[in-house]
Design an enzyme around this catalytic site. Sequence first.
Site, mmCIF file in Angstrom:
data_model
loop_
_atom_site.group_PDB
_atom_site.id
_atom_site.type_symbol
_atom_site.label_atom_id
_atom_site.label_comp_id
_atom_site.label_asym_id
_atom_site.label_seq_id
_atom_site.Cartn_x
_atom_site.Cartn_y
_atom_site.Cartn_z
ATOM 1 C CD GLU A 129 -3.042 -1.020 0.283
ATOM 2 O OE1 GLU A 129 -3.338 0.115 -0.106
ATOM 3 O OE2 GLU A 129 -3.625 -2.047 -0.104
ATOM 4 C CB CYS A 155 -1.418 7.557 1.467
ATOM 5 S SG CYS A 155 -2.989 6.819 1.899
#
Length: 461
Positions: free
Chosen positions: A213, A247
Site C-alpha cells: 500500500e 497518502c
Amino acid sequence: MTVTTANDISSLVAKQRSYFAKGETKDIHFRLRQLAKLKEAIASRQDKILEALKADLGKPPLEGCFELAVLRDISYAQKNLRKWVKPQSVNTGIELFPSLSRIYPEPLGVVLIIGPWNYPFSLMISPLIGAIAAGNCVILKPSEYAPNTSRLLAELISDTFPPEYIAVVEGGVEVAQELLQCKFDHIFFTGGTRVGKIVMEAAAKHLTPVTLELGGKSPCIVDNEVQLLETAKRITWGKFINAGQTCIAPDYVLAHKDIKSQLIEAIKQCIRDFYGENPALSPDYARIVNLKQWERLVALLADGTIITGGQYSREDRYIAPTILDEVNPHSPIMQEEIFGPILPILSYNTLEEAIEFVNNRPKPLALYFFSKNRKKQETILRETSSGGVCINETILHVGVTELPFGGVGDSGIGKYHGKATFDTFSHYKSVLIRPFWPDFPWRYPPYSQKALQLFQKMFAR
Ligand code: NAD
C-alpha cells in the site's frame, strides 16, 4: 514482551509457526472471539488512542476519531465472517460428472504487517482485522516515527492476545530489516514506494507474496463546470486534514484556466474559514511528524509563488496551509509526493491536456475529478488509471468498506478493506471431490481411437 534482537525475532516467528500448526486459528468461533476481544480492547482505550495520536502528530481529536473507524470494520467482519469462510461451489462441467468443485478459503499462516506513521493506529489495525478473520498468526511492526501510538499498540496487543498468536515488534529500520530476513506467509506493507521496493526484494528471497500500500502524487482535476464553493471546501479539507500527511491527499490541483483564479480565491477563503487568520493557533490543525519531514517540506516552499500561507515554525514543526502558484511542472515539488500542507495549483486548457499530464506520470493512488458534466466524468474514468477515484469529492472513497482500497503500478500492489482484507490474507484452495463410481475407462491407457474421437467432440462443443 520486548522483542529487539534477531534471535528474539526468529524465535517469535518460530513460536507463531508452532501455534499456527495446532490449528486453533482455523476455527471460526475462535476467530470471532478474537475479533470481539480486539473490538473491546480498542473501544475501552478510545481516549488513550486519541491522546497518543495528538502526542505524535498533533492530531485534532476529530481527525484522530477517523482512525477509530476500525471499530466499524471489526463489526463488518463479525457480521460477514460466516459467509466469507463458506466454501463456494462452482460449476464442474459435464466432463467430470458427477463430481463437485469447491473453493475453500484457508489462512496463509504467519503474516507480517508493517505500518507508516501518518495514520499509525488504523493502518495497523485495519489489515489486522482481515488477518484475524482469515485465521492467521500476526506480527505487527508499527512506525518508529509515531512512538506514542507504537507503544499503545504494543500494550493493547500484549494485554489482549498471547504473543504466539499476535505480537507487536517495535522499532525502526533495523528491526524491520531483521523481520524481513524471516520467512512469512504474507507481508502487508504500508509506506513509501522506495521502501516498498526494499520489502518486495526481501520477500522475493522467500517467495513471500506481498501487499504494498504505497503513495504517490494524487492529482485533483477541476473542470469549469463545477460548484466552486463546494469544490473548494472539499479540496481544502482533503488536502489539509492531518496537515497534508495523507497518502490519498490531493497532491496538486489541475484547474481549468477559466476558473483557476476563482478557485484559488475560494480555497483561500476556505482555509480562513476552517483554521482562522492564524492556523498556528487553530486546535483543528495538525503538525508535521518530525524535523526531517518538516525540513523537506520547507525546502519545497521555494518551488512556486506563495499565494497564501508559507509561514512555518521549527519549534513546533508547523507549516501553514499553503497554496503555490506558477509552479514549474519540472520542479522538485512536482516530482516527489508532497505529503504535507502545500498545494500547487496548475492550469490546463482542455480536458485532453489534463489527462495527458496525469498519464505522463506514474499511476496515482487516487484521482479526484470535479465536474457536473457526466460525459467528462466518463472520459476521466475511461482514459486514466489510478488506485481509486472520487468524482466531486476527495478522500472519502477510503471510508466505503465495500470499495477495495489499493494502488496500481507505482502506487501499490493488492487491495484491502471489507472482504478484500479477508481475501488478501486467505488462500483460495481449489478442490475437486469425486465419488468412486462411475469410473469410465476411456481416459486410461491403452488409449483407443474411439476415446480420442469422443474427447475431440467433447472439447469442441
Ligand atoms: P516509510 O516507507 O518510510 O516507512 C514505512 C515502514 O517501513 C515503517 O514502519 C518503517 O520503519 C519501515 N521501513 C523504513 N525503512 C525501511 C527499510 N529500509 N527496510 C525495511 N523497513 C523499513 O513510510 P512512512 O514515511 O512511514 O509513510 C509515508 C508513506 O506511506 C507515504 O509515501 C504515503 O503515501 C504512504 N502511505 C500509503 C498509504 C496507503 O494506504 N497506500 C497509507 C499511508 C501512507
